[in-house]
Structure formats: C-alpha cells, structure tokens
Design a protein around this motif. Sequence first.
Motif, PDB file in Angstrom:
ATOM      1  N   LEU A 179      27.591  48.250  29.059  1.00 41.21           N
ATOM      2  CA  LEU A 179      28.703  47.305  28.556  1.00 41.21           C
ATOM      3  C   LEU A 179      28.227  46.600  27.214  1.00 41.21           C
ATOM      4  CD1 LEU A 179      29.542  45.197  31.806  1.00 41.21           C
ATOM      5  CD2 LEU A 179      31.100  46.879  30.462  1.00 41.21           C
ATOM      6  N   GLU A 223      36.149  48.549  32.660  1.00 43.40           N
ATOM      7  CA  GLU A 223      35.796  48.718  31.574  1.00 43.40           C
ATOM      8  C   GLU A 223      34.634  50.044  31.707  1.00 43.40           C
ATOM      9  OE1 GLU A 223      33.596  46.646  27.645  1.00 43.40           O
ATOM     10  OE2 GLU A 223      35.367  45.743  28.723  1.00 43.40           O
ATOM     11  N   GLY A 258      36.879  51.292  27.463  1.00 37.15           N
ATOM     12  CA  GLY A 258      35.802  51.881  27.860  1.00 37.15           C
ATOM     13  C   GLY A 258      36.022  53.433  27.860  1.00 37.15           C
ATOM     14  N   THR A 285      34.369  53.919  30.762  1.00 36.22           N
ATOM     15  CA  THR A 285      33.415  54.789  30.052  1.00 36.22           C
ATOM     16  C   THR A 285      32.955  55.913  30.891  1.00 36.22           C
ATOM     17  OG1 THR A 285      32.592  52.512  29.153  1.00 36.22           O
ATOM     18  CG2 THR A 285      30.872  54.184  29.091  1.00 36.22           C
TER      19      THR A 285
END
Length: 402
Positions: free
Chosen positions: A180, A81, A26, A85
């Motif tokens: 995602l 994740e 991520g 990001t």
Amino acid sequence: MPVVEKIGRRNSIPILYTRGTHYEVGFDVGRTFSSLIHSFLAASPNLNKVLLPLYETDAGKKVYEETLTSVHKSFPQYVREMEGTADGAQVPFHKLFLLHIYEMLPNVLGQESANSHGTGCSTVCCNHPGEEILGHTEDALAEVLNHFYFVSAHIISDLPQGRWKVTEERFTSLCYAGHLPGYTMSYNHHGFVYSVNVISAKILASGKTPRSFLTRALLAAENFAHAQEILRDSGCGAGDAVSINMTFLNQEGDRLFHNAEVGPPVGAANESSLSIFTTSPGEHIFHCNKYLRLQIPEAGGEIMTSSDHRHAAMKCFPHPASRKDVINILGDQSNKEYPIFQESGDDDYVKTVAVGIFDCVRQTWSIYADNPKTNEPVVVLPLQLKSPSKVIGCCPTPNLQV
C-alpha cells in the motif's frame, strides 16, 4: 521459484498517475507494475521462507484472519485497494497482505522476524529560516532494491469511506512493490509531508491495525490533529511499532516538525501508545529505528544496534542548518559496519534503496537512487497542494505523550 536477475543498483524510479476508486487505483498499480510485483514476490526470502510457511499453519492462518477482519472493519477501502492491486498484477491477495504483517505474524507465533536483522531508515529534520528540510533514507531488505515506484493518485468516492469517512484522497507516495502507499515517504494535497521509520516492539498482538494501514490512512490526513487521531487508532490500536516524522506545509505560524512514536496498546488499552515531540525554528530532529521517549520493550537485535550507531554518527555532525548539512548526514558512511547510507556490497542484508529530500520552502521533493553526497537526484517533484489557504488549529502541545 523464478530466478531473479542481479542487475545492480538502477538509477530508475517509475511513476504512475492514476485516478479512480480505491479498487480502480489499486488495479492500475497492479497492472502497471505487475512485473516488478512478481519479481519482488519471487525475490523475497522473508515471504517465501518465513511468512508463507507460517500462513499454512492453523495458528498462522488464525493471526492472518483476525488481522484481516480487523482492518476490513476499520479500513475496508484499503483492503479493496489491495484487492485491486492483486487482481491487476494477477497475484494472490494473501501474498500481498502477508507483506503488510511481516513482523506481526512471526512475532505473535514466537518466530524471528526480518527486522531483527537491522532493517530500518534514518530521518533528519532541519528547521532553520530559509532551510526547512525533511530528509530521509529509505532502508529496506536488499531485495527491495529496484522494486519500488511512485504512485500519484486521486481517489474520489461517492460515499464516505472507512472509520474516518474519507471521500477524497490526493497524494504521491514512494511504494515498495505490492505494498500500500504511505509506508515510506509521501505527501498529500493538504500539504502533509511525512516519512516512516519502523520500530520493533517486543510484544505484538493479532487482530490489531498493522502500521502499514495506519500510514496508508495518514495519506488522507487534513491537519495535525487528524494525523494524531489516525495514529492513536482508538478502539483498536497499532499492531506493531512505528515512528512518523512530519510537517504541514500550510500550517499557521512558524515551521514545526513533529516526531510521533507509536506503539501497540499497553495492557488492556484499546488504542495505540503515542508520544509526540515537536521542534521549533532553530531546532532539529534525528530519528532512526528505536524509541527515544516511549517506554515500551523492544525486540532488540541488529535493528537496535544499528540505530544506536546511526544516532551516534549523527551526533558527530554539527546541528544541521541547511539542505547540504542534511545530505552530508544521510550520505554518511563513516561507520563501516553500520553506516547511515547503507551499502558496502552485493550481499548486504539491508540497503539504502533511496533518499528523499523534502524542501518545505521551495515545496519540492528530490529523490536520489544512490548516495546523495556524490549523485544528483533522479527526479525533483513539485509538491502540488489543494489550495494555498492556511491549515488552522494544527499546532500541538509540544512533547505530548499519551
């Protein structure tokens, strides 16, 4: 708010190859595509004019927290994740999570969602000897144009992760900026190929699993039974509605394509409503953004009207028997108001941002950034699988409805 430059449709799709933990993957996504993520967040009227104001209310914060708690319980690795990001791109986590509940939040609070304006995708599955094709238009709100990228990731965990106890994931997915993986069109190293069509159910609930987390979980599916288990989501159930078109490249016997219609739990149920339709050789699937089998009330509006017109346009074509037939359907613009390939001007609310053609015989994935009838693909990716061994026990009972 930053001014977002109008640059027209670009024939460019960046790709990131990354390996690590969920957080590390991520983080690499956020760091690599930081400018695209920032640009998309600035350009999104749905985020800035609808979701963020609702998030600032007590009722909106409650829906947000209940849903985040639910996904953290079932899929903590995907929350990590997303945290990666956010950290890599240096953006607030809550803005990214709001993108994943963009229909649930306003619906639960009695507000109009973006999907009432007709955003959605079209999918054609062609199942003929030597021509086994899954084709898909990726249709999205206009600001998504040029704000997407490929993520090709290999995730290895020391301990089993989430409710499905996953220790390894290897996949390639076309991703909207800040979202995602798994929410558009994707494949994994088990040979699972799929595309996503959103559907707008009339009544959604807080604290259920957003479809974007179910589609992310599909990237770990090893066989068709596992995919159904993920979509059924027993113990919780889907928070919104979605349609998945899929096949397994290594399945035993004849090529089978499946369409899964998924909806929120009905009544006191604690699992998704689920209907599976399967095609054998010589058959095909058309699917847009409405239920064809599940008897669940839908929100109506432009998404339903657009789907009706696109289905009608598809029925005017001969049954698809080749890649060329699929491309001709997905590039069709005969209906000027509701074309299958959506683009008639700079101010369109919804655009086809990309078209994908999965060739199951040649094991390739071609991506077009413009109309495939008149343009060459930007890239043709090989479908890299874990092993050539056959997947056993993945063939379902046709037309299962749960």
